[in-house]
Design a protein around this motif. Structure first.
Motif, PDB file in Angstrom:
ATOM      1  N   ARG A  80       0.830  -1.211   0.000  1.00 61.10           N
ATOM      2  CA  ARG A  80       0.000   0.000   0.000  1.00 61.10           C
ATOM      3  C   ARG A  80       0.866   1.265   0.000  1.00 61.10           C
ATOM      4  O   ARG A  80       2.024   1.246   0.420  1.00 61.10           O
ATOM      5  CB  ARG A  80      -0.895   0.057   1.230  1.00 61.10           C
ATOM      6  N   GLN A  81       0.217   2.351  -0.400  1.00 64.50           N
ATOM      7  CA  GLN A  81       0.806   3.677  -0.266  1.00 64.50           C
ATOM      8  C   GLN A  81      -0.294   4.628   0.159  1.00 64.50           C
ATOM      9  O   GLN A  81      -1.431   4.537  -0.320  1.00 64.50           O
ATOM     10  CB  GLN A  81       1.443   4.122  -1.576  1.00 64.50           C
ATOM     11  N   LEU A  82       0.051   5.535   1.061  1.00 62.45           N
ATOM     12  CA  LEU A  82      -0.973   6.369   1.682  1.00 62.45           C
ATOM     13  C   LEU A  82      -0.387   7.729   2.038  1.00 62.45           C
ATOM     14  O   LEU A  82       0.702   7.824   2.598  1.00 62.45           O
ATOM     15  CB  LEU A  82      -1.471   5.657   2.942  1.00 62.45           C
ATOM     16  N   GLY A  83      -1.114   8.797   1.696  1.00 63.03           N
ATOM     17  CA  GLY A  83      -0.756  10.149   2.106  1.00 63.03           C
ATOM     18  C   GLY A  83      -1.945  10.791   2.785  1.00 63.03           C
ATOM     19  O   GLY A  83      -3.073  10.663   2.306  1.00 63.03           O
ATOM     20  N   VAL A  84      -1.720  11.472   3.907  1.00 65.20           N
ATOM     21  CA  VAL A  84      -2.809  12.058   4.688  1.00 65.20           C
ATOM     22  C   VAL A  84      -2.420  13.447   5.166  1.00 65.20           C
ATOM     23  O   VAL A  84      -1.273  13.682   5.558  1.00 65.20           O
ATOM     24  CB  VAL A  84      -3.150  11.171   5.913  1.00 65.20           C
ATOM     25  N   VAL A  85      -3.376  14.369   5.148  1.00 65.19           N
ATOM     26  CA  VAL A  85      -3.215  15.674   5.790  1.00 65.19           C
ATOM     27  C   VAL A  85      -4.435  15.884   6.675  1.00 65.19           C
ATOM     28  O   VAL A  85      -5.571  15.605   6.274  1.00 65.19           O
ATOM     29  CB  VAL A  85      -3.042  16.809   4.758  1.00 65.19           C
ATOM     30  N   ASP A  86      -4.209  16.321   7.915  1.00 61.30           N
ATOM     31  CA  ASP A  86      -5.312  16.387   8.872  1.00 61.30           C
ATOM     32  C   ASP A  86      -5.950  17.771   8.934  1.00 61.30           C
ATOM     33  O   ASP A  86      -5.607  18.670   8.142  1.00 61.30           O
ATOM     34  CB  ASP A  86      -4.844  15.916  10.256  1.00 61.30           C
ATOM     35  N   SER A  87      -6.858  17.947   9.883  1.00 57.07           N
ATOM     36  CA  SER A  87      -7.631  19.190   9.966  1.00 57.07           C
ATOM     37  C   SER A  87      -6.769  20.408  10.263  1.00 57.07           C
ATOM     38  O   SER A  87      -7.146  21.528   9.929  1.00 57.07           O
ATOM     39  CB  SER A  87      -8.718  19.053  11.032  1.00 57.07           C
ATOM     40  N   LYS A  88      -5.617  20.197  10.874  1.00 60.01           N
ATOM     41  CA  LYS A  88      -4.714  21.303  11.207  1.00 60.01           C
ATOM     42  C   LYS A  88      -3.596  21.474  10.183  1.00 60.01           C
ATOM     43  O   LYS A  88      -2.710  22.307  10.354  1.00 60.01           O
ATOM     44  CB  LYS A  88      -4.135  21.093  12.603  1.00 60.01           C
ATOM     45  N   GLY A  89      -3.616  20.662   9.124  1.00 67.02           N
ATOM     46  CA  GLY A  89      -2.615  20.792   8.074  1.00 67.02           C
ATOM     47  C   GLY A  89      -1.361  19.973   8.288  1.00 67.02           C
ATOM     48  O   GLY A  89      -0.407  20.095   7.519  1.00 67.02           O
ATOM     49  N   LYS A  90      -1.331  19.128   9.311  1.00 69.73           N
ATOM     50  CA  LYS A  90      -0.189  18.244   9.518  1.00 69.73           C
ATOM     51  C   LYS A  90      -0.301  17.057   8.561  1.00 69.73           C
ATOM     52  O   LYS A  90      -1.365  16.453   8.430  1.00 69.73           O
ATOM     53  CB  LYS A  90      -0.133  17.743  10.964  1.00 69.73           C
ATOM     54  N   ALA A  91       0.821  16.729   7.920  1.00 63.20           N
ATOM     55  CA  ALA A  91       0.808  15.664   6.917  1.00 63.20           C
ATOM     56  C   ALA A  91       1.677  14.491   7.344  1.00 63.20           C
ATOM     57  O   ALA A  91       2.636  14.646   8.114  1.00 63.20           O
ATOM     58  CB  ALA A  91       1.289  16.201   5.579  1.00 63.20           C
ATOM     59  N   PHE A  92       1.322  13.317   6.805  1.00 61.07           N
ATOM     60  CA  PHE A  92       2.100  12.108   7.060  1.00 61.07           C
ATOM     61  C   PHE A  92       1.856  11.156   5.893  1.00 61.07           C
ATOM     62  O   PHE A  92       0.796  11.201   5.266  1.00 61.07           O
ATOM     63  CB  PHE A  92       1.681  11.451   8.373  1.00 61.07           C
ATOM     64  N   ALA A  93       2.838  10.309   5.603  1.00 64.59           N
ATOM     65  CA  ALA A  93       2.707   9.394   4.473  1.00 64.59           C
ATOM     66  C   ALA A  93       3.349   8.048   4.790  1.00 64.59           C
ATOM     67  O   ALA A  93       4.184   7.936   5.699  1.00 64.59           O
ATOM     68  CB  ALA A  93       3.325   9.995   3.215  1.00 64.59           C
ATOM     69  N   PHE A  94       2.956   7.036   4.015  1.00 65.07           N
ATOM     70  CA  PHE A  94       3.469   5.674   4.187  1.00 65.07           C
ATOM     71  C   PHE A  94       3.657   5.048   2.814  1.00 65.07           C
ATOM     72  O   PHE A  94       2.784   5.153   1.948  1.00 65.07           O
ATOM     73  CB  PHE A  94       2.471   4.843   4.993  1.00 65.07           C
ATOM     74  N   THR A  95       4.805   4.403   2.608  1.00 60.59           N
ATOM     75  CA  THR A  95       5.069   3.649   1.390  1.00 60.59           C
ATOM     76  C   THR A  95       5.523   2.252   1.788  1.00 60.59           C
ATOM     77  O   THR A  95       6.571   2.093   2.432  1.00 60.59           O
ATOM     78  CB  THR A  95       6.160   4.316   0.533  1.00 60.59           C
ATOM     79  N   GLY A  96       4.732   1.242   1.453  1.00 57.39           N
ATOM     80  CA  GLY A  96       5.087  -0.125   1.795  1.00 57.39           C
ATOM     81  C   GLY A  96       6.342  -0.597   1.076  1.00 57.39           C
ATOM     82  O   GLY A  96       6.640  -0.156  -0.036  1.00 57.39           O
ATOM     83  N   LYS A  97       7.043  -1.528   1.703  1.00 56.88           N
ATOM     84  CA  LYS A  97       8.309  -2.014   1.170  1.00 56.88           C
ATOM     85  C   LYS A  97       8.145  -2.821  -0.110  1.00 56.88           C
ATOM     86  O   LYS A  97       9.114  -3.034  -0.844  1.00 56.88           O
ATOM     87  CB  LYS A  97       9.023  -2.853   2.224  1.00 56.88           C
ATOM     88  N   GLU A  98       6.919  -3.291  -0.404  1.00 62.89           N
ATOM     89  CA  GLU A  98       6.697  -4.110  -1.588  1.00 62.89           C
ATOM     90  C   GLU A  98       6.027  -3.343  -2.731  1.00 62.89           C
ATOM     91  O   GLU A  98       5.624  -3.943  -3.725  1.00 62.89           O
ATOM     92  CB  GLU A  98       5.860  -5.340  -1.224  1.00 62.89           C
ATOM     93  N   CYS A  99       5.920  -2.016  -2.600  1.00 56.66           N
ATOM     94  CA  CYS A  99       5.403  -1.208  -3.712  1.00 56.66           C
ATOM     95  C   CYS A  99       6.399  -1.262  -4.867  1.00 56.66           C
ATOM     96  O   CYS A  99       7.615  -1.287  -4.661  1.00 56.66           O
ATOM     97  CB  CYS A  99       5.198   0.238  -3.272  1.00 56.66           C
ATOM     98  N   HIS A 100       5.877  -1.267  -6.100  1.00 60.93           N
ATOM     99  CA  HIS A 100       6.751  -1.361  -7.268  1.00 60.93           C
ATOM    100  C   HIS A 100       7.607  -0.105  -7.404  1.00 60.93           C
ATOM    101  O   HIS A 100       7.136   1.014  -7.238  1.00 60.93           O
ATOM    102  CB  HIS A 100       5.914  -1.571  -8.528  1.00 60.93           C
TER     103      HIS A 100
END
Length: 272
Positions: A80-100
Motif C-alpha cells: 500500500r501507499q498512503l498520504g494524509v493531511v489532517d484538519s490542522k494541516g499536519k501531513a504524514f505518508a506511508f510507502t510499503g516495502k513491496e510497492c513497485h
C-alpha cells in the motif's frame, strides 16, 4: 502506478488532493476528503476502505496516527501507499516495502507527495518544490502534477487524473456545500492538459473572478461571435451557463478567456 499530492491551505481553509496515473478513472479510487476534517490519498495496491475509515479517524486523530492505525492491522500494508493531511494541516505518508519501484514519498509543511512505479525520485522532488511555493491552492496542486509529468511521471504512461478541493466558505451552492473544485479526466492519452482545460471551465463557472469591462474588448468579441455563428455575447453567455459572471457591461476575466480560446484559439490580451 500513481503519483499524488494531499495538501492543506490555511488561508483558504481548504484541503485538496491531486492525482494522475496510468489507470482508468483514478479519481474514483485515490482521493478522499472532507471539509474541516482532512484529505487522504490511497494508492499502489489501493485499499479504498482506507478512504471512509480514514476520514472518520481524522475527526479524532492527527495524520500520523491515522496512517499508523489504518496500516497496523492490514496484512497487505507493504503493498500500500498512503498520504494524509489532517484538519490542522499536519501531513504524514506511508510507502510499503513491496510497492513497485520507484516508490516513495516526501512530507512537507502542509502537504505530502507520494508515488509508485515512477521513473525516479525526481518526480516527487519536483512536486514537493512546487508545493513549497506560493500560488492559488488548486492551481498549485495541478502544477505539481504537471511538474511530475515533466519529469516522466508514471513510467508506464498516462491515462487519468483528478483534482478535488473542499473548503470552508460562502458563495455559490457548491462552495456553501464545501465543494471548491471537483474535476476528473477518466480516460485520455494526455489527461493533464485536459484536466487543466476543465479546471479553467470550472473557474469560469463557479469560482470568484475579477470583472473586466466589455467595452475594452469589443473588437475581439465581435470577431469571436462571427466565427462561432452566435448572435450576441449574452446568447453565448447563456448557452454556456456563465450568467453569474455577466451583468451586460462587465464579464468575469476567466469567462472572457474561455470565450477567446473557444472562438479564436488565442489568449486574452490584458491591454487591448
Amino acid at each position: 502506478m500513481t503519483y499524488s499530492v494531499v495538501a492543506y491551505d490555511p488561508e483558504l481553509k481548504a484541503w485538496g488532493v491531486g492525482v494522475a496515473s496510468k489507470f482508468l478513472a483514478v479519481g474514483a479510487v485515490v482521493p478522499w476528503l472532507k471539509v474541516g476534517v482532512g484529505a487522504l490519498a490511497t494508492q499502489a495496491f489501493a485499499n479504498v476502505r482506507y478512504g471512509e475509515k480514514g476520514l472518520e479517524l481524522l475527526r479524532k486523530m492527527n495524520a500520523e496516527s491515522v496512517v499508523k492505525s489504518l496500516t497496523a492491522d492490514d496484512p497487505m500494508r507493504e503493498r500500500r501507499q498512503l498520504g494524509v493531511v489532517d484538519s490542522k494541516g499536519k501531513a504524514f505518508a506511508f510507502t510499503g516495502k513491496e510497492c513497485h519501484t520507484y516508490a516513495g514519498h516526501i512530507v512537507g509543511e502542509g502537504f505530502a507527495v507520494q508515488g509508485n512505479i515512477l521513473v525516479g525520485s525526481e518526480v516527487l522532488e519536483v512536486m514537493a518544490r512546487r508545493m513549497e511555493r506560493r500560488g492559488k491552492f488548486h492551481r498549485k496542486i495541478l502544477e505539481a502534477l504537471e511538474a511530475a509529468e515533466s519529469k516522466g511521471g508514471d513510467r508506464r504512461g498516462k491515462q487519468s487524473a483528478a483534482l478535488k478541493v473542499v473548503a470552508e466558505g460562502t458563495g455559490n451552492f457548491l462552495i456553501e456545500a464545501g465543494i471548491y473544485v471537483d474535476i476528473r479526466v477518466d480516460d485520455s492519452t494526455d489527461p493533464l492538459p485536459e484536466l487543466r482545460r476543465v479546471l479553467e471551465l470550472w473557474e469560469a463557472t463557479f469560482l470568484e473572478d475579477e470583472m473586466v469591462d466589455l467595452s475594452a474588448y469589443q473588437q475581439e468579441i465581435a470577431e469571436g461571435l462571427k466565427k462561432l455563428g452566435v448572435r450576441d455575447f449574452r446568447t453565448w453567455i447563456e448557452m454556456n451557463n456563465f450568467e453569474a459572471k455577466y451583468d451586460g457591461r462587465k464579464v468575469g476575466k476567466t469567462v472572457l478567456k474561455v470565450f477567446l480560446r473557444s472562438c479564436c484559439g488565442k489568449e486574452l490580451n490584458e491591454s487591448p
